[in-house]
Motif scaffolding. Structure first.
Motif, PDB file in Angstrom:
ATOM      1  N   PRO A 140       0.598  -1.371  -0.195  1.00  0.00           N
ATOM      2  CA  PRO A 140       0.076   0.067  -0.106  1.00  0.00           C
ATOM      3  C   PRO A 140       0.968   1.302   0.217  1.00  0.00           C
ATOM      4  CG  PRO A 140       0.213  -1.098   2.663  1.00  0.00           C
ATOM      5  CD  PRO A 140       0.776  -2.160   1.156  1.00  0.00           C
ATOM      6  N   GLU A 141       0.250   2.317  -0.648  1.00  0.00           N
ATOM      7  CA  GLU A 141       0.849   3.706  -0.211  1.00  0.00           C
ATOM      8  C   GLU A 141       0.346   4.509   0.113  1.00  0.00           C
ATOM      9  OE1 GLU A 141       2.231   4.721  -4.638  1.00  0.00           O
ATOM     10  OE2 GLU A 141       2.856   2.356  -4.992  1.00  0.00           O
ATOM     11  N   PHE A 142       0.618   5.769   0.520  1.00  0.00           N
ATOM     12  CA  PHE A 142       0.229   6.360   1.486  1.00  0.00           C
ATOM     13  C   PHE A 142       0.442   7.634   0.764  1.00  0.00           C
ATOM     14  CE2 PHE A 142       0.581   2.410   3.976  1.00  0.00           C
ATOM     15  CZ  PHE A 142      -0.488   2.230   4.597  1.00  0.00           C
ATOM     16  N   VAL A 143      -0.026   8.682   0.702  1.00  0.00           N
ATOM     17  CA  VAL A 143       0.222   9.920   0.331  1.00  0.00           C
ATOM     18  C   VAL A 143      -0.354  10.966   1.674  1.00  0.00           C
ATOM     19  CG1 VAL A 143      -0.788  11.410  -1.722  1.00  0.00           C
ATOM     20  CG2 VAL A 143      -0.746   8.377  -2.339  1.00  0.00           C
ATOM     21  N   PHE A 144       0.613  11.847   1.958  1.00  0.00           N
ATOM     22  CA  PHE A 144       0.449  13.243   2.469  1.00  0.00           C
ATOM     23  C   PHE A 144       0.644  14.463   1.831  1.00  0.00           C
ATOM     24  CE2 PHE A 144       2.036   9.170   4.791  1.00  0.00           C
ATOM     25  CZ  PHE A 144       0.654  10.256   6.511  1.00  0.00           C
ATOM     26  N   ALA A 145      -0.194  14.985   1.968  1.00  0.00           N
ATOM     27  CA  ALA A 145       0.481  16.954   1.044  1.00  0.00           C
ATOM     28  C   ALA A 145       1.330  17.722   2.433  1.00  0.00           C
ATOM     29  CB  ALA A 145      -0.124  17.599   1.441  1.00  0.00           C
ATOM     30  N   ASP A 146       3.063  17.864   1.927  1.00  0.00           N
ATOM     31  CA  ASP A 146       3.622  18.396   2.738  1.00  0.00           C
ATOM     32  C   ASP A 146       4.193  19.974   2.172  1.00  0.00           C
ATOM     33  OD1 ASP A 146       6.157  19.776   3.687  1.00  0.00           O
ATOM     34  OD2 ASP A 146       7.275  18.356   2.254  1.00  0.00           O
ATOM     35  N   ASP A 147       3.527  21.208   3.152  1.00  0.00           N
ATOM     36  CA  ASP A 147       3.117  22.254   2.950  1.00  0.00           C
ATOM     37  C   ASP A 147       5.016  22.807   3.316  1.00  0.00           C
ATOM     38  OD1 ASP A 147       0.678  22.580   2.479  1.00  0.00           O
ATOM     39  OD2 ASP A 147       0.982  22.544   4.297  1.00  0.00           O
ATOM     40  N   THR A 148       6.015  22.709   2.351  1.00  0.00           N
ATOM     41  CA  THR A 148       7.280  23.105   3.039  1.00  0.00           C
ATOM     42  C   THR A 148       7.823  23.938   2.178  1.00  0.00           C
ATOM     43  OG1 THR A 148       7.904  20.524   3.870  1.00  0.00           O
ATOM     44  CG2 THR A 148      10.115  22.511   2.768  1.00  0.00           C
ATOM     45  N   ASP A 149       8.591  25.028   2.869  1.00  0.00           N
ATOM     46  CA  ASP A 149       9.108  26.687   2.448  1.00  0.00           C
ATOM     47  C   ASP A 149       7.899  27.289   0.914  1.00  0.00           C
ATOM     48  OD1 ASP A 149      11.046  25.789   2.111  1.00  0.00           O
ATOM     49  OD2 ASP A 149      11.999  24.631   0.649  1.00  0.00           O
ATOM     50  N   GLY A 150       6.531  26.794   1.751  1.00  0.00           N
ATOM     51  CA  GLY A 150       5.564  27.760   1.435  1.00  0.00           C
ATOM     52  C   GLY A 150       4.666  26.756  -0.390  1.00  0.00           C
ATOM     53  N   HIS A 151       5.185  26.288  -0.362  1.00  0.00           N
ATOM     54  CA  HIS A 151       3.982  25.485  -1.693  1.00  0.00           C
ATOM     55  C   HIS A 151       3.671  24.003  -1.597  1.00  0.00           C
ATOM     56  CE1 HIS A 151       7.643  22.788  -3.148  1.00  0.00           C
ATOM     57  NE2 HIS A 151       8.353  24.460  -2.784  1.00  0.00           N
ATOM     58  N   ARG A 152       2.962  23.302  -1.877  1.00  0.00           N
ATOM     59  CA  ARG A 152       1.870  22.113  -1.381  1.00  0.00           C
ATOM     60  C   ARG A 152       2.568  21.478  -2.542  1.00  0.00           C
ATOM     61  NH1 ARG A 152      -3.274  21.072   1.295  1.00  0.00           N
ATOM     62  NH2 ARG A 152      -2.352  22.163   2.659  1.00  0.00           N
ATOM     63  N   GLU A 196       2.893  16.521  -3.330  1.00  0.00           N
ATOM     64  CA  GLU A 196       2.109  15.560  -2.001  1.00  0.00           C
ATOM     65  C   GLU A 196       3.804  14.507  -1.877  1.00  0.00           C
ATOM     66  OE1 GLU A 196      -0.182  12.605  -5.648  1.00  0.00           O
ATOM     67  OE2 GLU A 196      -2.405  14.153  -4.779  1.00  0.00           O
ATOM     68  N   VAL A 197       3.414  13.981  -0.522  1.00  0.00           N
ATOM     69  CA  VAL A 197       4.353  12.831  -0.247  1.00  0.00           C
ATOM     70  C   VAL A 197       4.464  12.118  -0.736  1.00  0.00           C
ATOM     71  CG1 VAL A 197       6.344  12.652   1.417  1.00  0.00           C
ATOM     72  CG2 VAL A 197       5.846  14.747   0.609  1.00  0.00           C
ATOM     73  N   ARG A 198       4.609  10.740  -1.148  1.00  0.00           N
ATOM     74  CA  ARG A 198       3.937   9.408  -1.672  1.00  0.00           C
ATOM     75  C   ARG A 198       5.144   8.650  -0.527  1.00  0.00           C
ATOM     76  NH1 ARG A 198       0.376   6.678  -4.795  1.00  0.00           N
ATOM     77  NH2 ARG A 198       0.275   8.729  -5.802  1.00  0.00           N
ATOM     78  N   LEU A 199       4.576   7.897   0.822  1.00  0.00           N
ATOM     79  CA  LEU A 199       5.093   6.603   0.967  1.00  0.00           C
ATOM     80  C   LEU A 199       4.811   5.942   0.181  1.00  0.00           C
ATOM     81  CD1 LEU A 199       4.618   7.716   4.954  1.00  0.00           C
ATOM     82  CD2 LEU A 199       6.791   8.417   2.991  1.00  0.00           C
ATOM     83  N   ARG A 200       6.059   3.647  -0.260  1.00  0.00           N
ATOM     84  CA  ARG A 200       5.677   2.804  -0.778  1.00  0.00           C
ATOM     85  C   ARG A 200       6.281   2.302   0.360  1.00  0.00           C
ATOM     86  NH1 ARG A 200       7.447   6.898  -5.058  1.00  0.00           N
ATOM     87  NH2 ARG A 200       5.714   6.520  -6.955  1.00  0.00           N
ATOM     88  N   THR A 201       4.639   1.067   0.638  1.00  0.00           N
ATOM     89  CA  THR A 201       5.436   0.705   1.328  1.00  0.00           C
ATOM     90  C   THR A 201       5.631  -1.107   1.587  1.00  0.00           C
ATOM     91  OG1 THR A 201       3.464   0.076   1.995  1.00  0.00           O
ATOM     92  CG2 THR A 201       4.209   2.122   3.219  1.00  0.00           C
ATOM     93  N   ALA A 202       6.066  -1.988   2.198  1.00  0.00           N
ATOM     94  CA  ALA A 202       6.247  -3.540   2.182  1.00  0.00           C
ATOM     95  C   ALA A 202       5.481  -4.181   3.639  1.00  0.00           C
ATOM     96  CB  ALA A 202       7.530  -3.680   1.507  1.00  0.00           C
TER      97      ALA A 202
END
Length: 112
Positions: free
Chosen positions: A49-61, A63-69
């Motif tokens: 499964p993959e978990f997708v988060f929003a990252d607001d670093t440096d004022g721009h948004r 997507e950060v995707r975590l690929r898991t096993a």
């Protein structure tokens, strides 16, 4: 997605923790959402499964995707927008979830 409670107030009388299993069908994605004040810990049992988060670093948004096993752990802090995906076309994903609230709080969002 199918959720199965194992430890809950209803099943065993727990007051501050909920734990269970989620089965995610192939080629499935949840809506964008957060879990309110609940902390969520995830352990991957089967699939990728993959978990997708929003990252607001440096004022721009972005997507950060975590690929898991199998064997991986994921922590989702309170109020963090995310979604779960199972990109496999033919393999079910199975995860164990622990939450710090009894109710399955899911607040759907229009976007991350």
């Amino acid at each position: 997605m199918q959720r199965f409670a194992a430890i809950s107030g209803h099943r065993v009388g727990s007051e501050r923790i909920w734990m269970g299993q989620t089965h995610v069908a192939p080629a499935t994605a949840s809506a964008n959402h957060h879990h309110g004040e609940s902390e969520t810990a995830i352990y991957v049992v089967q699939g990728h499964p993959e978990f997708v988060f929003a990252d607001d670093t440096d004022g721009h948004r972005e997507e950060v995707r975590l690929r898991t096993a199998p064997g991986d752990y994921v922590f989702v802090p309170p109020y963090v927008p995310h979604r779960e995906e199972n990109p496999s076309p033919d393999e079910e994903a199975v995860v164990v979830i622990a939450r710090s609230t009894q109710e399955p709080v899911v607040i759907n969002l229009p976007s991350l």
